[in-house]
Design a protein around this motif. Structure first.
Motif, PDB file in Angstrom:
ATOM      1  N   ASN A 149      34.092 -51.695  26.568  1.00 53.58           N
ATOM      2  CA  ASN A 149      33.095 -52.628  27.109  1.00 53.58           C
ATOM      3  C   ASN A 149      31.682 -52.068  26.995  1.00 53.58           C
ATOM      4  OD1 ASN A 149      35.083 -54.551  28.018  1.00 53.58           O
ATOM      5  ND2 ASN A 149      35.557 -53.129  29.665  1.00 53.58           N
ATOM      6  N   SER A 150      31.559 -50.767  27.251  1.00 57.62           N
ATOM      7  CA  SER A 150      30.236 -50.136  27.205  1.00 57.62           C
ATOM      8  C   SER A 150      29.634 -50.208  25.806  1.00 57.62           C
ATOM      9  CB  SER A 150      30.358 -48.678  27.651  1.00 57.62           C
ATOM     10  OG  SER A 150      29.110 -48.029  27.582  1.00 57.62           O
ATOM     11  N   ALA A 151      30.475 -50.011  24.779  1.00 59.83           N
ATOM     12  CA  ALA A 151      29.980 -50.026  23.397  1.00 59.83           C
ATOM     13  C   ALA A 151      29.387 -51.379  23.040  1.00 59.83           C
ATOM     14  CB  ALA A 151      31.118 -49.676  22.440  1.00 59.83           C
ATOM     15  N   PHE A 152      30.082 -52.450  23.385  1.00 63.65           N
ATOM     16  CA  PHE A 152      29.599 -53.786  23.025  1.00 63.65           C
ATOM     17  C   PHE A 152      28.366 -54.176  23.842  1.00 63.65           C
ATOM     18  CE2 PHE A 152      33.840 -54.009  21.194  1.00 63.65           C
ATOM     19  CZ  PHE A 152      33.581 -54.666  19.994  1.00 63.65           C
ATOM     20  N   LEU A 209      25.437 -52.480  22.202  1.00 63.48           N
ATOM     21  CA  LEU A 209      25.084 -53.107  20.928  1.00 63.48           C
ATOM     22  C   LEU A 209      24.480 -54.501  21.103  1.00 63.48           C
ATOM     23  CD1 LEU A 209      28.129 -52.010  18.754  1.00 63.48           C
ATOM     24  CD2 LEU A 209      25.809 -51.088  18.718  1.00 63.48           C
ATOM     25  N   GLY A 210      24.280 -54.919  22.368  1.00 66.83           N
ATOM     26  CA  GLY A 210      23.521 -56.145  22.615  1.00 66.83           C
ATOM     27  C   GLY A 210      24.298 -57.344  23.082  1.00 66.83           C
ATOM     28  N   LEU A 211      25.565 -57.159  23.492  1.00 63.84           N
ATOM     29  CA  LEU A 211      26.347 -58.293  23.968  1.00 63.84           C
ATOM     30  C   LEU A 211      26.037 -58.529  25.444  1.00 63.84           C
ATOM     31  CD1 LEU A 211      28.543 -60.387  23.278  1.00 63.84           C
ATOM     32  CD2 LEU A 211      30.235 -58.747  24.090  1.00 63.84           C
ATOM     33  N   HIS A 212      25.207 -59.545  25.732  1.00 63.59           N
ATOM     34  CA  HIS A 212      24.790 -59.800  27.111  1.00 63.59           C
ATOM     35  C   HIS A 212      25.230 -61.173  27.623  1.00 63.59           C
ATOM     36  CE1 HIS A 212      22.443 -56.145  27.041  1.00 63.59           C
ATOM     37  NE2 HIS A 212      21.770 -56.567  25.983  1.00 63.59           N
ATOM     38  N   ASN A 213      25.634 -62.066  26.712  1.00 67.40           N
ATOM     39  CA  ASN A 213      26.089 -63.393  27.114  1.00 67.40           C
ATOM     40  C   ASN A 213      27.314 -63.267  28.018  1.00 67.40           C
ATOM     41  OD1 ASN A 213      27.882 -65.869  26.779  1.00 67.40           O
ATOM     42  ND2 ASN A 213      25.959 -66.587  25.905  1.00 67.40           N
ATOM     43  N   GLN A 214      27.225 -63.833  29.234  1.00 63.64           N
ATOM     44  CA  GLN A 214      28.279 -63.641  30.228  1.00 63.64           C
ATOM     45  C   GLN A 214      29.623 -64.194  29.770  1.00 63.64           C
ATOM     46  OE1 GLN A 214      28.282 -61.866  33.106  1.00 63.64           O
ATOM     47  NE2 GLN A 214      26.337 -61.183  32.255  1.00 63.64           N
ATOM     48  N   ARG A 215      29.594 -65.274  29.009  1.00 61.12           N
ATOM     49  CA  ARG A 215      30.849 -65.852  28.524  1.00 61.12           C
ATOM     50  C   ARG A 215      31.562 -64.875  27.597  1.00 61.12           C
ATOM     51  NH1 ARG A 215      31.331 -71.139  24.565  1.00 61.12           N
ATOM     52  NH2 ARG A 215      33.611 -71.038  24.242  1.00 61.12           N
ATOM     53  N   TYR A 216      30.814 -64.293  26.669  1.00 63.30           N
ATOM     54  CA  TYR A 216      31.425 -63.377  25.717  1.00 63.30           C
ATOM     55  C   TYR A 216      31.734 -62.030  26.362  1.00 63.30           C
ATOM     56  CZ  TYR A 216      30.098 -66.826  22.228  1.00 63.30           C
ATOM     57  OH  TYR A 216      29.978 -67.980  21.515  1.00 63.30           O
ATOM     58  N   VAL A 217      30.967 -61.651  27.368  1.00 64.64           N
ATOM     59  CA  VAL A 217      31.239 -60.398  28.077  1.00 64.64           C
ATOM     60  C   VAL A 217      32.619 -60.450  28.717  1.00 64.64           C
ATOM     61  CG1 VAL A 217      30.639 -59.058  30.135  1.00 64.64           C
ATOM     62  CG2 VAL A 217      28.861 -59.682  28.495  1.00 64.64           C
ATOM     63  N   ARG A 218      32.970 -61.604  29.297  1.00 63.28           N
ATOM     64  CA  ARG A 218      34.295 -61.760  29.920  1.00 63.28           C
ATOM     65  C   ARG A 218      35.402 -61.670  28.872  1.00 63.28           C
ATOM     66  NH1 ARG A 218      31.465 -65.578  33.197  1.00 63.28           N
ATOM     67  NH2 ARG A 218      32.067 -67.289  31.798  1.00 63.28           N
ATOM     68  N   ILE A 219      35.161 -62.265  27.702  1.00 61.76           N
ATOM     69  CA  ILE A 219      36.157 -62.212  26.625  1.00 61.76           C
ATOM     70  C   ILE A 219      36.348 -60.780  26.153  1.00 61.76           C
ATOM     71  CG2 ILE A 219      36.641 -62.909  24.253  1.00 61.76           C
ATOM     72  CD1 ILE A 219      35.187 -65.538  24.842  1.00 61.76           C
ATOM     73  N   VAL A 220      35.219 -60.075  25.945  1.00 61.83           N
ATOM     74  CA  VAL A 220      35.285 -58.678  25.492  1.00 61.83           C
ATOM     75  C   VAL A 220      35.960 -57.809  26.541  1.00 61.83           C
ATOM     76  CG1 VAL A 220      33.900 -56.639  24.967  1.00 61.83           C
ATOM     77  CG2 VAL A 220      33.311 -58.834  23.937  1.00 61.83           C
ATOM     78  N   HIS A 221      35.671 -58.071  27.807  1.00 66.37           N
ATOM     79  CA  HIS A 221      36.293 -57.284  28.878  1.00 66.37           C
ATOM     80  C   HIS A 221      37.814 -57.472  28.871  1.00 66.37           C
ATOM     81  CE1 HIS A 221      36.717 -55.235  32.713  1.00 66.37           C
ATOM     82  NE2 HIS A 221      37.452 -56.239  33.136  1.00 66.37           N
ATOM     83  N   ALA A 222      38.257 -58.723  28.711  1.00 69.51           N
ATOM     84  CA  ALA A 222      39.700 -58.990  28.669  1.00 69.51           C
ATOM     85  C   ALA A 222      40.326 -58.350  27.437  1.00 69.51           C
ATOM     86  CB  ALA A 222      39.945 -60.500  28.660  1.00 69.51           C
ATOM     87  N   ALA A 223      39.643 -58.475  26.278  1.00 73.66           N
ATOM     88  CA  ALA A 223      40.156 -57.874  25.045  1.00 73.66           C
ATOM     89  C   ALA A 223      40.184 -56.353  25.166  1.00 73.66           C
ATOM     90  CB  ALA A 223      39.292 -58.290  23.857  1.00 73.66           C
ATOM     91  N   GLY A 224      39.146 -55.794  25.790  1.00 67.54           N
ATOM     92  CA  GLY A 224      39.072 -54.344  25.959  1.00 67.54           C
ATOM     93  C   GLY A 224      40.180 -53.820  26.853  1.00 67.54           C
ATOM     94  N   THR A 225      40.459 -54.535  27.937  1.00 68.21           N
ATOM     95  CA  THR A 225      41.536 -54.123  28.838  1.00 68.21           C
ATOM     96  C   THR A 225      42.884 -54.157  28.120  1.00 68.21           C
ATOM     97  OG1 THR A 225      40.309 -54.956  30.758  1.00 68.21           O
ATOM     98  CG2 THR A 225      42.682 -54.622  31.026  1.00 68.21           C
ATOM     99  N   PHE A 272      43.422 -54.044  24.849  1.00 68.12           N
ATOM    100  CA  PHE A 272      43.421 -53.010  23.803  1.00 68.12           C
ATOM    101  C   PHE A 272      43.656 -51.633  24.408  1.00 68.12           C
ATOM    102  CE2 PHE A 272      41.480 -49.949  20.961  1.00 68.12           C
ATOM    103  CZ  PHE A 272      41.841 -50.399  19.695  1.00 68.12           C
ATOM    104  N   SER A 273      43.023 -51.365  25.547  1.00 71.02           N
ATOM    105  CA  SER A 273      43.106 -50.058  26.189  1.00 71.02           C
ATOM    106  C   SER A 273      44.496 -49.757  26.729  1.00 71.02           C
ATOM    107  CB  SER A 273      42.085 -49.962  27.339  1.00 71.02           C
ATOM    108  OG  SER A 273      40.778 -50.195  26.864  1.00 71.02           O
ATOM    109  N   VAL A 274      45.285 -50.788  26.942  1.00 72.10           N
ATOM    110  CA  VAL A 274      46.660 -50.608  27.419  1.00 72.10           C
ATOM    111  C   VAL A 274      47.648 -50.590  26.249  1.00 72.10           C
ATOM    112  CG1 VAL A 274      48.535 -51.637  28.766  1.00 72.10           C
ATOM    113  CG2 VAL A 274      46.192 -51.626  29.670  1.00 72.10           C
ATOM    114  N   ILE A 275      47.535 -51.580  25.357  1.00 70.81           N
ATOM    115  CA  ILE A 275      48.535 -51.765  24.298  1.00 70.81           C
ATOM    116  C   ILE A 275      48.506 -50.642  23.269  1.00 70.81           C
ATOM    117  CG2 ILE A 275      49.241 -53.254  22.383  1.00 70.81           C
ATOM    118  CD1 ILE A 275      48.240 -55.641  24.080  1.00 70.81           C
ATOM    119  N   VAL A 276      47.313 -50.295  22.771  1.00 73.20           N
ATOM    120  CA  VAL A 276      47.210 -49.297  21.699  1.00 73.20           C
ATOM    121  C   VAL A 276      47.641 -47.902  22.178  1.00 73.20           C
ATOM    122  CG1 VAL A 276      45.625 -48.095  20.144  1.00 73.20           C
ATOM    123  CG2 VAL A 276      45.540 -50.588  20.343  1.00 73.20           C
TER     124      VAL A 276
END
Length: 233
Positions: free
Chosen positions: A188-191, A194-210, A212-216
């Motif tokens: 989440n910190s990396a994105f 790199l300029g990801l501030h839109n709250q809608r996309y931040v939630r998507i990235v947070h869910a994807a990051g969580t 990814f951080s578990v599955i991989v």
């Protein structure tokens, strides 16, 4: 921002950390995909062929150099930022915030990163060094294996030998747990950096990051466990 500022300013260091972090995330996707070939249960044929392709393709070998540069930059900049953050926190809060201020793994990125670095050295010693420097054939009699008349390094055979040690398996699993927590914050910190501030996309990235951080890391951890317990043949 000049090239000098990119590597010396606080903002520049964070940008380099984010950029190299995203590239390492992409590498993890490729790496976990190749390693997952061991679950084909074909005696390691698919895994050995995939590993051979990665080691014999010129473009991928060139990207490998960039990967090592990225890893070194990520480690160096991370250690510098951690040192700077610690110096700024030399005078602590009067009232400890604990997890209310930030998650413990967010405050322990330096420690988690150091554990991963130590694991990386062990991992390179076990697999990258013998495969790239041609030493597998000197380690054991299963060093070279043939498929359809073509010789391959038997990395799968090397994996089976390495993961017969319960101590090494435990160290690998602990390293994967460290990686999971490191990614939990770093993804989440990396994105954001790199300029990801839109709250809608931040939630998507947070869910994807969580996810990814578990599955991989879980997939990585299950590989030595599967070999040690004989779940793959």
């Amino acid at each position: 921002m000049t090239w000098k500022q990119l590597f010396t300013s606080s903002v520049g260091k964070k940008f380099v950390m984010a950029l190299t972090g995203v590239s390492l995330i992409a590498f993890l996707v490729v790496h976990v995909g190749i390693n997952a070939c061991i679950w084909a249960n074909d005696g390691g044929a698919m895994f050995n062929k995939a590993a051979h392709f990665m080691g014999a393709t010129v473009v991928i070998r060139m990207l490998e150099v960039g990967l090592f540069v990225g890893i070194i930059l990520h480690i160096v900049q991370g250690l510098i930022l951690e040192s700077q953050n610690r110096s700024k926190r030399s005078i602590g809060y009067q009232v400890p915030l604990g997890s209310r201020g930030s998650k413990w793994y967010s405050r322990s990125m330096g420690l988690l990163g150091t554990l991963i670095m130590l694991f990386l050295i062990m991992h390179i010693y076990h697999f990258w060094t013998p495969s790239r420097l041609g030493g597998i054939g000197n380690i054991h009699e299963l060093g070279i294996i043939a498929y359809d008349g073509k010789a391959y390094h038997n990395l799968y055979g090397e994996m089976v030998i390495v993961f017969q040690s319960p101590a090494i398996v435990i160290l690998y699993v602990l390293a994967c747990i460290s990686l999971a927590y490191h990614l939990m914050h770093g993804f989440n910190s990396a994105f954001r950096t790199l300029g990801l501030h839109n709250q809608r996309y931040v939630r998507i990235v947070h869910a994807a990051g969580t996810a990814f951080s578990v599955i991989v890391p879980l997939a990585f951890a299950m590989m030595p466990v599967s070999v040690y317990l004989g779940w793959v043949k």
